[in-house]
Design an enzyme around this catalytic site. Sequence first.
Site, PDB file in Angstrom:
ATOM      1  N   ASP A   8       0.823  -1.213   0.000  1.00  0.00           N
ATOM      2  CA  ASP A   8       0.000   0.000   0.000  1.00  0.00           C
ATOM      3  C   ASP A   8       0.861   1.269   0.000  1.00  0.00           C
ATOM      4  OD1 ASP A   8      -1.214  -2.308   1.204  1.00  0.00           O
ATOM      5  OD2 ASP A   8      -2.858  -1.069   1.943  1.00  0.00           O
ATOM      6  N   ASN A  68     -10.116  -1.911   0.708  1.00  0.00           N
ATOM      7  CA  ASN A  68     -11.281  -1.273   1.344  1.00  0.00           C
ATOM      8  C   ASN A  68     -11.348   0.233   1.078  1.00  0.00           C
ATOM      9  OD1 ASN A  68      -8.907  -1.731   3.108  1.00  0.00           O
ATOM     10  ND2 ASN A  68      -9.998  -0.405   4.534  1.00  0.00           N
ATOM     11  N   HIS A  69     -10.220   0.842   0.690  1.00  0.00           N
ATOM     12  CA  HIS A  69     -10.235   2.292   0.402  1.00  0.00           C
ATOM     13  C   HIS A  69     -10.397   2.610  -1.089  1.00  0.00           C
ATOM     14  CE1 HIS A  69      -9.444   3.573   4.476  1.00  0.00           C
ATOM     15  NE2 HIS A  69      -8.443   2.720   4.566  1.00  0.00           N
ATOM     16  N   HIS A 150      -5.970  -8.691   0.192  1.00  0.00           N
ATOM     17  CA  HIS A 150      -6.030  -7.490   1.031  1.00  0.00           C
ATOM     18  C   HIS A 150      -6.796  -7.829   2.315  1.00  0.00           C
ATOM     19  CE1 HIS A 150      -5.454  -3.158   1.208  1.00  0.00           C
ATOM     20  NE2 HIS A 150      -6.630  -3.076   1.790  1.00  0.00           N
ATOM     21  N   HIS A 177      -0.275  -2.652   6.452  1.00  0.00           N
ATOM     22  CA  HIS A 177       0.818  -1.664   6.388  1.00  0.00           C
ATOM     23  C   HIS A 177       2.010  -2.067   7.258  1.00  0.00           C
ATOM     24  CE1 HIS A 177      -2.052   1.837   4.987  1.00  0.00           C
ATOM     25  NE2 HIS A 177      -2.288   0.689   4.387  1.00  0.00           N
TER      26      HIS A 177
HETATM   27 FE   LIG Z   1      -3.950   0.274   3.039  1.00  0.00          FE
HETATM   28 FE   LIG Z   2      -6.821  -1.575   3.257  1.00  0.00          FE
END
Ligand SMILES: [Fe+2]
Ligand SMILES: [Fe+2]
Length: 257
Positions: A8, A68-69, A150, A177
């Site tokens: 990410d 999710n983003h 993810h 992350h």
């Molecule tokens: Fe992320």
């Molecule tokens: Fe995420």
Amino acid sequence: MRILVLGDVVGEPGRKLVEGHLPALRRELALEFVIINGENAAHGHGITERIARQWFEDFGVNVITTGNHAFDVKDIATYFQVESRLLRPANHPPGTPGQGYVKLHTPGGQEVLVINLMGRVHMPTCDDPFRCADAILARERADIVIVDMHAEATSEAQAMGWYLDGRVAAVVGTHTHVPTLDAKVLPGGTAYVTDIGMVGPYEGVIGMKKDASLSRFLKVKGERFEVAEGDLQLHGMLVVTEGRKAVSIQRILKTLP
Ligand SMILES: [Fe+2]
Ligand SMILES: [Fe+2]
């Protein structure tokens, strides 16, 4: 085939790491295919069309995955509908804009299928990623298959690694992350890591400034998240394949002052 997958990318610090290191990495590692998870590229939340275009056009990135983003940036759904190389999780419910996998032909004549999946444990609602993977693999054929899993739960990512072992060349985890130290090639020939780690600032809490993040644990109403600034680290995985299988997976770590 030599494939780099970056975790990410978080905000401007993450984008600076990509721009500062990717051209040299491409040469040093003799890369033939590059995948980046871009779900946090815009101020830590979502991705803009401008950022995606720049990565595709100026840096030769082949596929951008998300999670999710994916849809955090206003109106980005329209771009997901027209740019097939920008993926959202394939197990998002039917009717979600965009696609969860893409098949591309390399200049060397190989077909690479990239699949983006999202876990369900401690994550927003989505469909079963395991059966979703089965359905895609039943439908699509490719020389090399790379999966971005993810997921929040390490257990769910590991389970997916074993589930797909021998059926895909790599299952690489994103989202937490935080890099994990378990990269290896599973017995069936699938390269695996629970989480690649992010491309961004580690002087904070998963890429956000520590004070704002702490306030959310200490107060009823915490402060607004802002992208952190220090300790910039680029985390990626170099996956080398022969035929349909992986022969190695290796952590790539670069920093910026
Ligand atoms: Fe992320
Ligand atoms: Fe995420």
